[in-house]
Design an enzyme around this catalytic site. Structure first.
Site, short mmCIF file in Angstrom:
data_model
loop_
_atom_site.label_atom_id
_atom_site.label_comp_id
_atom_site.label_asym_id
_atom_site.label_seq_id
_atom_site.Cartn_x
_atom_site.Cartn_y
_atom_site.Cartn_z
N SER A 1 -31.24 -28.66 50.90
CA SER A 1 -30.58 -29.26 51.99
C SER A 1 -29.20 -28.94 52.23
O SER A 1 -28.65 -29.43 52.92
CB SER A 1 -30.58 -30.95 52.00
OG SER A 1 -32.19 -31.07 52.11
N GLU B 1 0.79 -1.39 0.11
CA GLU B 1 0.10 -0.15 -0.05
C GLU B 1 0.99 1.29 0.07
O GLU B 1 0.71 2.27 -0.60
CB GLU B 1 -0.74 0.24 1.09
CG GLU B 1 -1.92 -1.13 1.22
CD GLU B 1 -3.13 -0.74 0.24
OE1 GLU B 1 -3.00 0.55 -0.19
OE2 GLU B 1 -4.15 -1.21 0.29
#
Length: 679
Positions: free
Chosen positions: A341, A81
């Site tokens: 429980s 680029e």
């Protein structure tokens, strides 16, 4: 004269050039720049830094902090680029001249003259790409950016903003979506594809147009070979690599926890946790498998923690967090549910602590009334006279309700709160039913309470955030009492196929089969499993021992090959069978066991008072007693310290300094007790 005239014109020209330069500088300096800090999505990471879950930015795009990026990708990007990226000031005149010459020769645009900085300018403003006015604006912003930012900062913006198709922005989002990996290490084929896509992100999306994506990638590789950046054989190998054909989902481990932390930390971009990613995946698979064969909209919750450090290692809020039918959005590690429980061990520990009982003390399991309430055992059967150990093993209701009546339900609630648990009572006032699960508590808080039990009564705050887990100051009960309960729970028969004596554990099933739970620990880790429907609808046939317990044991199997051993008994532990216990501890008698006319003669500690902080040099403590029938048995933290004393005033030798639960039992089994702090 001509020489003088030429000098004047030279001065005029230089002045004009300087004025133009100054005007140009002023034009660039006056550029109104867009915001230079794009919004980034929040990421929640595991203890090793790997991504647990990422969140989109406010407009729905995936845009993340790039983090470490493969240097090979950056080299390809700049080579393709903008080869003079580190040399130009935002606009590359040579690239502009080259692009213009190519266009004149070909009669159409062959290549663009945009620098990487100009592309960043366009991405920041989301501006057009083709119009001359747009190019001029990009050039002006690029020149201004180069004056404001360093080259690495400009490159960072590109890595954050480059478009990759759909709602993907930035190299990291693209790498995760297309390759399922972080961009810190990319193959040359992967790097080339990520270089090619931003030029035409929608047309080249590999999940929609794989052939166009392949062609664009291969052009990047061919150009890099022509420019000598890549060797031809490496280019051929890269071109043979397959193009990803689908877009992958972003990681979403511990989704409920991640969302909760994000809400709690507005503005944070990276949130660290103590979660172990591998254990989290295993726990989520276990939760999904646990509900796969169950009818109805059943979900699951799991919490796994290191009780030595308090760090939460895995936390599953739902079996399928995306499933709306099972209310998968509800975090069942935080929801207040009945614990069934699973609170019974705490009642026994408190009773042992007060000197009311010992694991081998006998107690009656028979029909009895507590006011108008006549509780039943789960199977509606009664066992008669049994030991406390057997009563807890079988999770019987009548024995634990008797003990709760003796210690007081408020004492149980206070103990849970000292463990850091938030408990909610349906009626506002605690009753005896709290021992059977008649309150609301979250799974995470329940696991934290069991962490205190595993730590021999020393509670700790659990947390999934580094540095926030802290030991809590007040003990739950003595180390002796905690170990006695731990010893009982480790003797429970494990689920079929599980190794015996691996865990100290307990199950629970709430009223109407709405909740099935299992909680357990070894010498290092503690975990809890919940199954049920988030809306509280009963699940017929759902029992903690059958549904939750196998998941609990398998979770520990995934955690490690062998358990960490439970701690040995503290030195003061009384380890004898029932006939060798002190006479008052051989058989449980409630506080009101004697007739009312003898109640005024019950033992009463007149010194020291309850809650006092008392000087006890060398552990020697003077005590005074009123009432009761000698001989007297004195206990500290549940262990006898003086037997068969007839005097009502004596000096006891106690462990100290620190907190101690002191109690006395007379010949008729009546008791009195106080909580002290010895100095």
């Amino acid at each position: 004269m001509l020489r003088r005239s030429g000098l004047i014109w030279a001065v005029v020209a230089l002045t004009a050039l300087a004025a133009a330069r100054d005007g140009f500088d002023a034009w660039v300096a006056a550029t109104d720049l867009p915001p230079l800090t794009p919004e980034l999505g929040v990421e929640v990471v595991a203890r090793d830094g790997s991504l647990l879950r990422a969140f989109q930015v406010s407009d729905g795009r995936w845009r993340l902090d790039p983090g470490p990026v493969d240097p090979g990708f950056v080299a390809l990007l700049l080579g393709y680029e903008d080869r003079r990226f580190y040399d130009h000031a935002g606009v590359d005149p040579w690239a502009v001249l080259r692009a213009g010459g190519q266009a004149l020769r070909a009669g159409h645009i062959v290549s663009g003259g945009s620098t990487l900085t100009m592309q960043v300018a366009r991405l920041l403003e989301e501006g057009p790409t083709g119009k001359v006015s747009g190019k001029i604006r990009q050039a002006r912003v690029a020149l201004a950016l180069e004056r404001r930012l360093s080259k690495p900062e400009i490159l960072q913006l590109y890595l954050e903003l480059a478009p990759y198709g759909g709602n993907l922005e930035g190299v990291r989002a693209a790498s995760l979506a297309y390759f399922g990996k972080e961009p810190r290490r990319l193959t040359e084929a992967e790097a080339a594809l990520l270089v090619a896509l931003p030029q035409s992100p929608e047309a080249r999306r590999p999940d929609r147009a794989p052939e166009l994506a392949r062609a664009a990638r291969d052009r990047v590789l061919a150009l890099m070979a022509a420019r000598g950046v890549l060797a031809p054989d490496r280019v051929r190998a890269a071109q043979s690599e397959a193009i990803p054909s689908r877009r992958r989902a972003f990681p979403a481990l511990a989704p409920h926890l991640a969302a909760r932390l994000m809400r709690a930390k507005p503005g944070a971009i990276r949130i660290e946790t103590t979660i172990d990613a591998a254990l989290q995946r295993a726990a989520e698979r276990l939760a999904a498998r646990a509900v796969s064969g169950l009818a109805g909209q059943v979900s699951a919750g799991i919490v796994l923690a290191d009780h030595q450090t308090g760090e939460i290692l895995a936390e599953v809020g739902a079996a399928n967090w995306r499933d709306g039918e099972s209310d998968g959005f509800v975090d069942m590690t935080q929801a207040l549910r009945s614990p069934g429980s699973t609170l019974k061990p705490f009642v026994y520990a408190l009773a042992f602590d007060e000197g009311l009982a010992h694991p081998e003390t006998l107690i009656e399991d028979r029909p009895m009334a507590f006011g108008s309430w006549r509780p039943q055992n789960f199977d509606r059967q009664f066992r008669g006279t049994i030991t406390m150990r057997e009563a807890l093993w079988q999770s019987l209701n009548l024995p634990v309700v008797q003990l709760t009546q003796a210690i007081g339900p408020a004492r149980l609630l206070a103990t849970l709160r000292r463990a850091g648990a938030r408990v909610v009572l349906p009626g506002g006032q605690p009753g005896l039913a709290v021992a059977l699960g008649g309150l609301g508590i979250s799974l995470e808080d329940l696991v934290a309470a069991y962490a205190g039990l595993a730590r021999l009564g020393r509670p700790i705050t659990l947390s999934a955030e580094p540095g926030l887990a802290q030991p809590r100051s007040e003990p739950l009960f003595s180390a002796v009492s905690a170990w006695q309960v731990m010893d009982i729970l480790s003797g429970l028969t494990p689920p079929p196929g599980a190794a015996p004596n691996r865990l100290a554990w307990k199950t629970g099933t709430s009223y109407g089969n709405r909740d099935a739970l299992a909680v357990g620990f070894d010498g290092r880790h503690v975990a809890g499993v919940w199954l049920g429907r988030p809306d509280g609808t009963p699940v017929p046939g759902a029992f903690g021992g059958e549904l939750a317990a196998p998941i609990l044991f398998e979770l520990f199997d995934r955690l490690k090959r062998a358990p960490d051993p439970l701690p040995p008994p503290p030195p003061a532990t009384l380890m004898v069978d029932n006939p060798h216990l002190p006479q008052p501890l051989q058989r449980y008698r409630p506080r009101d066991a004697v007739f009312a006319e003898t109640a005024p003669d019950a033992p009463e500690l007149t010194f020291p008072p309850d809650g006092a902080e008392v000087e006890a040099p060398g552990g020697a403590l003077a005590v005074k007693l009123r009432g009761g029938t000698p001989p007297f048995t004195w206990l500290a933290d549940g262990r006898p310290v003086a037997l068969a004393l007839r005097a009502r005033e004596t000096v006891l030798q106690l462990p100290g300094p620190g907190f101690v639960a002191l109690s006395v039992i007379d010949a008729k089994g009546r008791s009195a007790g106080v909580q002290l702090r010895l100095r």
